[in-house]
Write a protein that holds these residues in place. Sequence first.
Motif, PDB file in Angstrom:
ATOM      1  N   MET A   1      33.123 -12.266  21.341  1.00 30.65           N
ATOM      2  CA  MET A   1      32.461 -12.056  22.631  1.00 30.65           C
ATOM      3  C   MET A   1      31.013 -11.597  22.437  1.00 30.65           C
ATOM      4  O   MET A   1      30.107 -12.056  23.098  1.00 30.65           O
ATOM      5  CB  MET A   1      33.237 -11.026  23.452  1.00 30.65           C
ATOM      6  N   GLY A   2      30.784 -10.722  21.498  1.00 27.32           N
ATOM      7  CA  GLY A   2      29.416 -10.260  21.245  1.00 27.32           C
ATOM      8  C   GLY A   2      29.022  -9.132  22.179  1.00 27.32           C
ATOM      9  O   GLY A   2      29.574  -8.979  23.270  1.00 27.32           O
ATOM     10  N   ASP A   3      28.052  -8.338  21.746  1.00 24.34           N
ATOM     11  CA  ASP A   3      27.561  -7.221  22.545  1.00 24.34           C
ATOM     12  C   ASP A   3      26.856  -7.765  23.789  1.00 24.34           C
ATOM     13  O   ASP A   3      26.001  -8.641  23.697  1.00 24.34           O
ATOM     14  CB  ASP A   3      26.603  -6.388  21.682  1.00 24.34           C
ATOM     15  N   ILE A   4      27.191  -7.225  24.961  1.00 25.34           N
ATOM     16  CA  ILE A   4      26.645  -7.761  26.209  1.00 25.34           C
ATOM     17  C   ILE A   4      25.126  -7.570  26.277  1.00 25.34           C
ATOM     18  O   ILE A   4      24.405  -8.432  26.795  1.00 25.34           O
ATOM     19  CB  ILE A   4      27.360  -7.157  27.447  1.00 25.34           C
ATOM     20  N   ASN A   5      24.609  -6.461  25.721  1.00 31.40           N
ATOM     21  CA  ASN A   5      23.151  -6.257  25.706  1.00 31.40           C
ATOM     22  C   ASN A   5      22.466  -7.352  24.884  1.00 31.40           C
ATOM     23  O   ASN A   5      21.415  -7.869  25.259  1.00 31.40           O
ATOM     24  CB  ASN A   5      22.808  -4.878  25.131  1.00 31.40           C
ATOM     25  N   SER A   6      23.089  -7.677  23.753  1.00 34.19           N
ATOM     26  CA  SER A   6      22.545  -8.726  22.894  1.00 34.19           C
ATOM     27  C   SER A   6      22.567 -10.076  23.608  1.00 34.19           C
ATOM     28  O   SER A   6      21.613 -10.862  23.529  1.00 34.19           O
ATOM     29  CB  SER A   6      23.360  -8.803  21.598  1.00 34.19           C
ATOM     30  N   LEU A   7      23.652 -10.352  24.357  1.00 35.64           N
ATOM     31  CA  LEU A   7      23.769 -11.619  25.089  1.00 35.64           C
ATOM     32  C   LEU A   7      22.728 -11.701  26.206  1.00 35.64           C
ATOM     33  O   LEU A   7      22.132 -12.766  26.439  1.00 35.64           O
ATOM     34  CB  LEU A   7      25.178 -11.766  25.661  1.00 35.64           C
ATOM     35  N   ILE A   8      22.516 -10.582  26.896  1.00 30.80           N
ATOM     36  CA  ILE A   8      21.496 -10.552  27.956  1.00 30.80           C
ATOM     37  C   ILE A   8      20.119 -10.850  27.353  1.00 30.80           C
ATOM     38  O   ILE A   8      19.347 -11.661  27.884  1.00 30.80           O
ATOM     39  CB  ILE A   8      21.498  -9.192  28.691  1.00 30.80           C
ATOM     40  N   ARG A   9      19.818 -10.193  26.222  1.00 33.42           N
ATOM     41  CA  ARG A   9      18.523 -10.408  25.572  1.00 33.42           C
ATOM     42  C   ARG A   9      18.372 -11.875  25.154  1.00 33.42           C
ATOM     43  O   ARG A   9      17.331 -12.488  25.363  1.00 33.42           O
ATOM     44  CB  ARG A   9      18.396  -9.464  24.364  1.00 33.42           C
ATOM     45  N   GLN A  10      19.437 -12.443  24.571  1.00 27.30           N
ATOM     46  CA  GLN A  10      19.368 -13.850  24.141  1.00 27.30           C
ATOM     47  C   GLN A  10      19.126 -14.781  25.335  1.00 27.30           C
ATOM     48  O   GLN A  10      18.346 -15.734  25.239  1.00 27.30           O
ATOM     49  CB  GLN A  10      20.669 -14.251  23.444  1.00 27.30           C
ATOM     50  N   LEU A  11      19.798 -14.483  26.461  1.00 23.60           N
ATOM     51  CA  LEU A  11      19.651 -15.351  27.623  1.00 23.60           C
ATOM     52  C   LEU A  11      18.246 -15.247  28.221  1.00 23.60           C
ATOM     53  O   LEU A  11      17.640 -16.261  28.593  1.00 23.60           O
ATOM     54  CB  LEU A  11      20.708 -15.019  28.685  1.00 23.60           C
ATOM     55  N   VAL A  12      17.717 -14.025  28.294  1.00 22.78           N
ATOM     56  CA  VAL A  12      16.357 -13.851  28.826  1.00 22.78           C
ATOM     57  C   VAL A  12      15.343 -14.528  27.897  1.00 22.78           C
ATOM     58  O   VAL A  12      14.404 -15.189  28.359  1.00 22.78           O
ATOM     59  CB  VAL A  12      16.040 -12.356  29.041  1.00 22.78           C
ATOM     60  N   ASN A  13      15.539 -14.392  26.600  1.00 27.69           N
ATOM     61  CA  ASN A  13      14.663 -15.079  25.641  1.00 27.69           C
ATOM     62  C   ASN A  13      14.736 -16.596  25.819  1.00 27.69           C
ATOM     63  O   ASN A  13      13.731 -17.300  25.765  1.00 27.69           O
ATOM     64  CB  ASN A  13      15.031 -14.719  24.198  1.00 27.69           C
ATOM     65  N   TYR A  14      15.970 -17.095  26.030  1.00 27.09           N
ATOM     66  CA  TYR A  14      16.154 -18.533  26.293  1.00 27.09           C
ATOM     67  C   TYR A  14      15.335 -18.938  27.520  1.00 27.09           C
ATOM     68  O   TYR A  14      14.617 -19.948  27.505  1.00 27.09           O
ATOM     69  CB  TYR A  14      17.642 -18.837  26.506  1.00 27.09           C
ATOM     70  N   GLY A  15      15.443 -18.161  28.586  1.00 25.20           N
ATOM     71  CA  GLY A  15      14.718 -18.451  29.826  1.00 25.20           C
ATOM     72  C   GLY A  15      13.214 -18.481  29.613  1.00 25.20           C
ATOM     73  O   GLY A  15      12.509 -19.338  30.162  1.00 25.20           O
ATOM     74  N   MET A  16      12.712 -17.546  28.791  1.00 29.34           N
ATOM     75  CA  MET A  16      11.269 -17.505  28.518  1.00 29.34           C
ATOM     76  C   MET A  16      10.857 -18.684  27.637  1.00 29.34           C
ATOM     77  O   MET A  16       9.817 -19.300  27.855  1.00 29.34           O
ATOM     78  CB  MET A  16      10.890 -16.162  27.897  1.00 29.34           C
ATOM     79  N   ASP A  17      11.705 -19.022  26.646  1.00 31.55           N
ATOM     80  CA  ASP A  17      11.409 -20.158  25.758  1.00 31.55           C
ATOM     81  C   ASP A  17      11.327 -21.474  26.547  1.00 31.55           C
ATOM     82  O   ASP A  17      10.513 -22.338  26.238  1.00 31.55           O
ATOM     83  CB  ASP A  17      12.496 -20.319  24.681  1.00 31.55           C
ATOM     84  N   LYS A  18      12.182 -21.609  27.553  1.00 34.06           N
ATOM     85  CA  LYS A  18      12.247 -22.856  28.328  1.00 34.06           C
ATOM     86  C   LYS A  18      11.270 -22.883  29.507  1.00 34.06           C
ATOM     87  O   LYS A  18      11.218 -23.868  30.250  1.00 34.06           O
ATOM     88  CB  LYS A  18      13.675 -23.090  28.862  1.00 34.06           C
ATOM     89  N   GLU A  41      23.293  -0.171  33.319  1.00 33.65           N
ATOM     90  CA  GLU A  41      22.189   0.076  32.382  1.00 33.65           C
ATOM     91  C   GLU A  41      22.143  -1.003  31.310  1.00 33.65           C
ATOM     92  O   GLU A  41      23.103  -1.749  31.097  1.00 33.65           O
ATOM     93  CB  GLU A  41      22.329   1.453  31.734  1.00 33.65           C
ATOM     94  N   TYR A  42      20.984  -1.051  30.668  1.00 34.59           N
ATOM     95  CA  TYR A  42      20.738  -2.029  29.607  1.00 34.59           C
ATOM     96  C   TYR A  42      20.058  -1.309  28.455  1.00 34.59           C
ATOM     97  O   TYR A  42      19.136  -0.507  28.655  1.00 34.59           O
ATOM     98  CB  TYR A  42      19.836  -3.151  30.133  1.00 34.59           C
ATOM     99  N   THR A  43      20.532  -1.562  27.248  1.00 34.61           N
ATOM    100  CA  THR A  43      19.916  -0.999  26.046  1.00 34.61           C
ATOM    101  C   THR A  43      19.377  -2.146  25.208  1.00 34.61           C
ATOM    102  O   THR A  43      20.127  -3.063  24.846  1.00 34.61           O
ATOM    103  CB  THR A  43      20.950  -0.199  25.225  1.00 34.61           C
ATOM    104  N   GLU A  44      18.093  -2.091  24.928  1.00 34.44           N
ATOM    105  CA  GLU A  44      17.469  -3.148  24.124  1.00 34.44           C
ATOM    106  C   GLU A  44      18.100  -3.155  22.735  1.00 34.44           C
ATOM    107  O   GLU A  44      18.169  -2.117  22.074  1.00 34.44           O
ATOM    108  CB  GLU A  44      15.963  -2.879  24.005  1.00 34.44           C
ATOM    109  N   PRO A  45      18.605  -4.309  22.280  1.00 34.56           N
ATOM    110  CA  PRO A  45      19.227  -4.355  20.947  1.00 34.56           C
ATOM    111  C   PRO A  45      18.204  -3.988  19.870  1.00 34.56           C
ATOM    112  O   PRO A  45      17.017  -4.330  19.984  1.00 34.56           O
ATOM    113  CB  PRO A  45      19.656  -5.822  20.800  1.00 34.56           C
ATOM    114  N   GLU A  46      18.672  -3.285  18.834  1.00 34.26           N
ATOM    115  CA  GLU A  46      17.767  -2.861  17.755  1.00 34.26           C
ATOM    116  C   GLU A  46      17.173  -4.073  17.049  1.00 34.26           C
ATOM    117  O   GLU A  46      15.970  -4.144  16.813  1.00 34.26           O
ATOM    118  CB  GLU A  46      18.519  -1.976  16.746  1.00 34.26           C
TER     119      GLU A  46
END
Length: 499
Positions: A1-18, A41-46
């Motif tokens: 499943m992966g850490d939800i904070n990490s998934l949020i960061r990946q998705l936002v990065n995807y959105g910015m890349d596209k 809350e959201y914690t930025e992944p290290e």
Amino acid sequence: MGDINSLIRQLVNYGMDKGLVPKEDEVYTVNRLLEVLKLDEYTEPEAVPESGELEQILAGMLDFAYADGLIESDSVVYRDLMDTKIMGCLTPPPSVVIDKFNCLYKESPQKATDFYYNFSCDTDYIRRYRIARDMKWTADTEYGRLDITINLSKPEKDPKAIAAARNSKQSAYPKCQLCVENEGYAGRLNHPARETHRIMPITIDGGQWGFQYSPYVYYNEHCIVLNSEHTPMKIDESAFRKLFDFIKLFPHYFIGSNADLPIVGGSILTHEHFQGGHYEFAMERAKIKKEITIKGYEDVKAGIVNWPMSVIRISHSDSGRLVKLAAHILDKWRAYTDEDVFVFAETDGEPHNTITPIARMRDGMYELDLVLRNNITTEEHPLGVYHPHKELHHIKKENIGLIEVMGLAVLPARLKDEMKKLGEFIVTGKDIRSDGELEKHADWAEEFKSQYDNIDENNVDEILKKEIGIVFKKVLEHAGVFKNDDKGAAAFMKFIDAI
């Protein structure tokens, strides 16, 4: 499943890349995702993860949503409603997308459609990873190379979702899946989510229409052009005018319409719409087999197309001439009866004759293919005389709409597993009739097996694909009103003379 904070960061990065999420909207988008995922809350992944594949990011988020009780069931219907809501957080509002489209259109229509199609894929409105699952191959016939597809990208609803949809409150909003009110709609169990859906407004024949892509993409850049009003399909002079208005806006696309009668029409007759795209179908490649001249329209190049169905092709530099001639041919066909070849304009007051039209530009000329259709039924052929007959239903039973007419088979998903199993039965010599699922294919398999010296595990898949192609050719021949034999050719010319 992966850490939800990490998934949020990946998705936002995807959105910015596209280019979906501007840098200025980064924090805002994170907070919108938190709201959808019911997080405080959201914690930025290290370590900022590299943006993974969209399918994997969304799968991880959906697993989290199910584990956290945000979706009731882990089935595709519930997951699709949720992941569209998630992607809606990244999708710019219609005004922004329309502005970008219109700016690019000023440079060239193709730049505008290139942007819009890629945008529709990047937002996951078109699920590229599902489309990739579709099985596709070609079949060489005397009419040219036909396209065969087994559609695996349209999700099958599970019994639980079907039952829940049946028990849920019925809604008449949006009236259908083509209405403009779908734009941004959250969806429900019996209606797909459309938060990522954006419609480009265009003017057709003086009216307001919408231009969008089909989420199921049966061919390249498969688009839908829809009336902004929920009004029924109608083939008439204005329909031909509308087709050419679209071609003038997007000359690199073709556009066609399903017929306006049941059986020979498409699946949605209640909402006026056309389908187009950036694709060359076999019918477009098909040559004229007989040139014809139509009285009063001697300036229009015309001919009968070498095709399994009955097609008149007309072309001219002035689209207005084609619109007038097409309306004239339609009027004559609507009223045409030829009992010798079982063509009846109407029975008991029910009309049977109509046309499936397809418009395009070719070498600077406007071109229109008019496919003659008839939806009469009999006791022997209750689904339609000019519809695949019963002996072909094991492969294709559904209506022959615009896409099939042009030479692309959209075959049911069941065939993938059935053909795999049938191949095993043929190779091992098992009795096909002994299997409930395969029994319907037995006559067909016995017929074609005798034509091959050897069928083994190395060639059985290719043989089945080839034979399915032959069945599809027969499907189109069944749908043809004037058959491709001497009697049919004479009857076709009799109609041409009546024009």
